[in-house]
Each structure stands twice: as structure tokens, then as C-alpha cells.
Design a protein around this motif. Structure first.
Motif, PDB file in Angstrom:
ATOM      1  N   LEU A  15      38.991  91.703  62.956  1.00 22.10           N
ATOM      2  CA  LEU A  15      39.004  91.984  64.392  1.00 22.10           C
ATOM      3  C   LEU A  15      39.761  90.862  65.085  1.00 22.10           C
ATOM      4  O   LEU A  15      39.433  89.684  64.923  1.00 22.10           O
ATOM      5  CB  LEU A  15      37.572  92.067  64.925  1.00 22.10           C
ATOM      6  CG  LEU A  15      37.430  92.149  66.445  1.00 22.10           C
ATOM      7  CD1 LEU A  15      38.061  93.434  66.990  1.00 22.10           C
ATOM      8  CD2 LEU A  15      35.959  92.065  66.851  1.00 22.10           C
TER       9      LEU A  15
ATOM     10  N   TRP B 188      41.238 100.741  63.510  1.00 18.76           N
ATOM     11  CA  TRP B 188      40.857 101.333  64.799  1.00 18.76           C
ATOM     12  C   TRP B 188      40.771 100.209  65.820  1.00 18.76           C
ATOM     13  O   TRP B 188      40.505  99.056  65.473  1.00 18.76           O
ATOM     14  CB  TRP B 188      39.545 102.104  64.721  1.00 18.76           C
ATOM     15  CG  TRP B 188      38.335 101.271  64.434  1.00 18.76           C
ATOM     16  CD1 TRP B 188      37.919 100.790  63.223  1.00 18.76           C
ATOM     17  CD2 TRP B 188      37.357 100.827  65.389  1.00 18.76           C
ATOM     18  NE1 TRP B 188      36.759 100.073  63.354  1.00 18.76           N
ATOM     19  CE2 TRP B 188      36.384 100.072  64.661  1.00 18.76           C
ATOM     20  CE3 TRP B 188      37.201 100.984  66.768  1.00 18.76           C
ATOM     21  CZ2 TRP B 188      35.277  99.494  65.288  1.00 18.76           C
ATOM     22  CZ3 TRP B 188      36.100 100.399  67.379  1.00 18.76           C
ATOM     23  CH2 TRP B 188      35.154  99.670  66.648  1.00 18.76           C
ATOM     24  N   GLY B 189      41.024 100.543  67.076  1.00 19.43           N
ATOM     25  CA  GLY B 189      40.994  99.533  68.125  1.00 19.43           C
ATOM     26  C   GLY B 189      41.867  98.359  67.752  1.00 19.43           C
ATOM     27  O   GLY B 189      43.045  98.521  67.438  1.00 19.43           O
TER      28      GLY B 189
ATOM     29  N   ASN C 189      40.997  96.349  65.137  1.00 19.45           N
ATOM     30  CA  ASN C 189      40.568  96.024  63.787  1.00 19.45           C
ATOM     31  C   ASN C 189      41.707  96.324  62.820  1.00 19.45           C
ATOM     32  O   ASN C 189      42.155  97.469  62.716  1.00 19.45           O
ATOM     33  CB  ASN C 189      39.330  96.838  63.397  1.00 19.45           C
ATOM     34  CG  ASN C 189      38.070  96.336  64.059  1.00 19.45           C
ATOM     35  OD1 ASN C 189      37.484  95.340  63.641  1.00 19.45           O
ATOM     36  ND2 ASN C 189      37.636  97.026  65.116  1.00 19.45           N
TER      37      ASN C 189
ATOM     38  N   CYS D 133      37.732  99.684  71.439  1.00 19.38           N
ATOM     39  CA  CYS D 133      38.638  98.635  70.960  1.00 19.38           C
ATOM     40  C   CYS D 133      37.991  97.765  69.895  1.00 19.38           C
ATOM     41  O   CYS D 133      38.664  96.957  69.253  1.00 19.38           O
ATOM     42  CB  CYS D 133      39.111  97.766  72.132  1.00 19.38           C
ATOM     43  SG  CYS D 133      40.200  98.647  73.279  1.00 19.38           S
ATOM     44  N   GLY D 134      36.671  97.906  69.728  1.00 20.16           N
ATOM     45  CA  GLY D 134      35.984  97.187  68.672  1.00 20.16           C
ATOM     46  C   GLY D 134      35.586  95.771  69.006  1.00 20.16           C
ATOM     47  O   GLY D 134      35.204  95.004  68.115  1.00 20.16           O
ATOM     48  N   TYR D 135      35.640  95.389  70.281  1.00 23.86           N
ATOM     49  CA  TYR D 135      35.383  93.998  70.652  1.00 23.86           C
ATOM     50  C   TYR D 135      33.906  93.617  70.608  1.00 23.86           C
ATOM     51  O   TYR D 135      33.584  92.440  70.655  1.00 23.86           O
ATOM     52  CB  TYR D 135      35.945  93.701  72.048  1.00 23.86           C
ATOM     53  CG  TYR D 135      37.451  93.767  72.137  1.00 23.86           C
ATOM     54  CD1 TYR D 135      38.252  93.318  71.091  1.00 23.86           C
ATOM     55  CD2 TYR D 135      38.083  94.275  73.275  1.00 23.86           C
ATOM     56  CE1 TYR D 135      39.630  93.371  71.174  1.00 23.86           C
ATOM     57  CE2 TYR D 135      39.469  94.322  73.370  1.00 23.86           C
ATOM     58  CZ  TYR D 135      40.235  93.872  72.318  1.00 23.86           C
ATOM     59  OH  TYR D 135      41.602  93.919  72.408  1.00 23.86           O
TER      60      TYR D 135
END
Length: 256
Positions: free
Chosen positions: A179, A208-209, A211, A55-57
Motif C-alpha cells: 500500500l 486495487w486502489g 495497493n 483506495c485502500g488507505y
């Protein structure tokens, strides 16, 4: 990650509870009814192995998610659109391993399929299974460590977050990668618009995720955002980013 092959075996009482819950929640107009799934765990006792993720967190501690997180199987992950959604989970129909009570977790990662293993013996995240790979501390709130895998009931619930939605601006000129974290309400974002002080509103695309990207030149402009979650609610944060912003900075807007 531990496993327990017989966790996939019949659970008539779980099915009965599932249908009763659907009826009750339909009457009450609740956020959603209970569904059937299974849960395992990963990431170690301090959940350090859950950092980053699909998820890119990034650092889940500093982002406020802590250890109440889960990686979702393909059937639940929805190619990343489910990132940020919140789920209430309880262990069910396994009295040997289940503990009382429920947990609420945020989707922060993807549990990939393992087609080398069968769905009922190690391939827990294979389609079409609904599966939660929980951060270990969360799993231990609903089941014993030695269980490895347990049947669970889950439902979507509103996310309750402290503070506003956060926007972290990465990338470079002509490639603004934002993000979006700490989203309340439905939690999962389905659309984002950005506006510079010298531009109109522009749709961002999901990279992605969680972002989201814009290819416009926005350097030196104050920025506003519109965020729409999967339930159709929209929050607008006007001029939340000052004109002297720099890449790598995080700014806090309104909250759903």
C-alpha cells in the motif's frame, strides 16, 4: 447524505467564471484550470464513516489524510488511478448556501453511481457527472449543512504532504501487496517498481486502489522502490525497507 434537487439548475455566472479561469490559468502556467462539478457530504461530523474506502488507505487519521478527503464519482475516479490526487474546491453560484474560501482534499474513496435515481435528483455520482462526496467537516468549510448539495468549481493542485512516501507491506511470501500512501506532488501513482537486494528492478501491478503487488519471493531482502506519479515524475527510495522486514510493517521513503 442530504440532497437539494434544484442545485443542478442553470448557473450562467459559474460558466462565465469557469471560462475566465481557464484563460487566466493558461497564461500563468498554473497546475490546472477550474472545472465545474457538484459536491455533497458523507461520513458524519467526525468523518468516521469515511474510513477504509476504495483506495485502500484504511484509517485516514493515522495515514495523515484526516478529514480533508473526498470520494470521487466514476467520471473522476478513473478506476482507482485518481487515488491520492489533490483538488482545490470552492462553492460557487449558490449564495443561499455557499461559504467563502476554498478547501484542498485528497481523493481517498469512490462514490458509486445510483442508476435507480436520476442524475439531477439523487444520482449525483452517476456518469458522466463530475462529483465530489466530501467528508462532512470539509463540506462545512465551503457550504452550509442544510444545502446538502452545492455547485462547485474545482482544480487539480499539487499535494503537500509531511514526511516521505509510505510503503506498507501486506500479503505473504510470493504475494507482496504494498500500500502506497502520503504521496506528494501529483499524488496519484501510475507506476511502481520494486527491487530486492538479490533481484533487479521489477514492475509491480496495481491490484486495487493504491495497493500494488509483486509475486516475487522477496523475504529476507532489503527493498527499494521507484514510484512514478501521473505527471511523469519519479522518486527512487533505495533500501528503504531493511532485510528483516515483516508483513504488516510500514516504511518511509523519499518524497516528490
Amino acid at each position: 447524505m442530504a440532497t437539494k434537487a434544484n442545485a443542478m439548475k442553470n448557473f450562467p455566472f459559474l460558466v462565465l467564471f469557469f471560462f475566465i479561469s481557464i484563460f487566466v490559468h493558461a497564461i500563468n502556467g498554473d497546475y490546472g484550470g477550474w472545472q465545474i462539478a457538484h459536491a455533497t457530504f458523507y461520513g458524519g461530523s467526525d468523518a468516521s464513516g469515511t474510513m477504509g474506502g476504495a483506495c485502500g488507505y484504511g484509517n485516514l487519521y493515522s495515514q495523515g489524510y484526516g478529514t480533508n478527503t473526498a470520494a470521487l464519482s466514476t467520471a473522476l475516479f478513473n478506476n482507482g488511478l485518481s487515488c491520492g490526487a489533490c483538488y482545490e474546491i470552492r462553492c460557487a453560484n449558490d449564495p443561499q448556501w455557499c461559504l467563502p474560501g476554498t478547501i484542498t482534499v485528497t481523493a481517498t474513496n469512490f462514490c458509486p453511481p445510483n442508476y435507480a435515481l436520476s442524475n439531477d435528483n439523487g444520482g449525483w455520482c452517476n456518469p458522466p457527472l463530475q462529483h465530489f462526496d466530501l467528508a462532512q467537516p470539509s463540506f462545512l468549510h465551503i457550504a452550509q449543512y442544510r444545502a446538502g448539495i452545492v455547485p462547485v468549481l474545482f482544480r487539480r493542485v499539487p499535494c503537500v504532504k509531511k514526511g516521505g512516501i509510505r510503503f506498507t507491506i501486506n500479503g505473504h511470501s510470493y504475494f507482496n501487496l504494498v500500500l502506497i500512501t502520503n504521496v506528494g506532488g501529483a499524488g496519484d501513482v501510475k507506476a511502481v517498481f520494486i527491487k530486492g537486494s538479490k533481484t533487479g528492478w521489477q514492475a509491480m501491478s496495481r491490484n486495487w486502489g493504491q495497493n500494488w503487488q509483486s509475486n516475487s519471493y522477496l523475504d529476507g531482502q532489503s527493498l527499494s522502490f521507484k514510484v512514478t506519479t501521473s505527471d511523469g515524475r519519479t522518486i527512487t527510495s533505495y533500501n528503504v525497507v531493511p532485510a528483516n522486514w515483516k508483513f504488516g510493517q510500514t516504511f518511509e521513503g523519499g518524497q516528490l
